[in-house]
Design a protein around this motif. Structure first.
Motif, PDB file in Angstrom:
ATOM      1  N   LEU A  26      49.764  47.851  10.080  1.00  0.00           N
ATOM      2  CA  LEU A  26      50.655  48.934   9.649  1.00  0.00           C
ATOM      3  C   LEU A  26      52.049  48.390   9.344  1.00  0.00           C
ATOM      4  N   SER A  29      51.891  46.377   6.140  1.00  0.00           N
ATOM      5  CA  SER A  29      51.657  47.197   4.946  1.00  0.00           C
ATOM      6  C   SER A  29      52.913  47.931   4.493  1.00  0.00           C
ATOM      7  N   THR A  30      53.824  48.191   5.419  1.00  0.00           N
ATOM      8  CA  THR A  30      55.068  48.872   5.060  1.00  0.00           C
ATOM      9  C   THR A  30      56.164  47.878   4.683  1.00  0.00           C
TER      10      THR A  30
END
Length: 182
Positions: A26, A29-30
């Motif tokens: 996460l 991915s950001t």
């Protein structure tokens, strides 16, 4: 990331290790490298506390590689963790280099609170390396009160003075350690 912090505080080390891949993915991915560094830090801390020193070392190094994106607390505690992981694997020179790198970082950043943290870790590392006199020299100038810092991080500098006192083994220092823990 907050649940990793809470899991560390609660001693839920398996929970940290189990959720790490998802949290890391996460964060990646950001594109938030600071969050990537924090995820690596919490995973490394959990590994270290479970005596999985090789894996801990690898993840502390990942934080080291993200120095320019890491929060100062994350970076410094990771360098301390790296030092202790290396010491635990029988690499005292590499351990000392990690503490030196942490000191250079906090000096460059002029982060005086973290300088005290690194000094405490250096004293504790000295004791772990059988350099008790170096630890006692630090203890003589120690400004850490064991009751001051309640934040949960990998390294708790307020306990360094107790560890140095315990390592000395004298009756007077054992009594002083007991008083500091009371």
């Amino acid at each position: 990331l907050i649940h990793l912090y809470l899991d560390l505080a609660a001693g839920e080390l398996f929970a940290i290790r189990d959720s790490f891949p998802k949290v890391l993915e996460l964060a990646k991915s950001t594109g938030l490298l600071t969050s990537v560094a924090w995820a690596e830090y919490f995973h490394a801390a959990a590994c270290y506390l479970q005596n999985d020193l090789k894996v801990a070392e690898r993840h502390f190094i990942r934080v080291q590689e993200l120095e320019n994106s890491s929060h100062a607390i994350c970076f410094v505690h990771s360098m301390i963790g790296l030092a202790f992981a290396r010491q635990g694997q029988g690499a005292p020179d590499e351990a000392s280099r990690a503490i030196l790198e942490a000191m250079e970082y906090v000096t460059r950043m002029q982060n005086y609170d973290l300088i005290e943290t690194v000094n405490a870790a250096a004293a504790e590392l000295a004791v772990r390396q059988s350099r008790l006199d170096d630890g006692l020299v630090w203890l003589a100038a120690n400004r850490y009160d064991t009751a001051l810092d309640v934040a949960i991080h990998f390294y708790l500098p307020m306990l360094a003075s107790v560890r140095v006192l315990l390592a000395s083994g004298t009756d007077a220092n054992l009594a002083a350690a007991n008083i500091r823990l009371a």
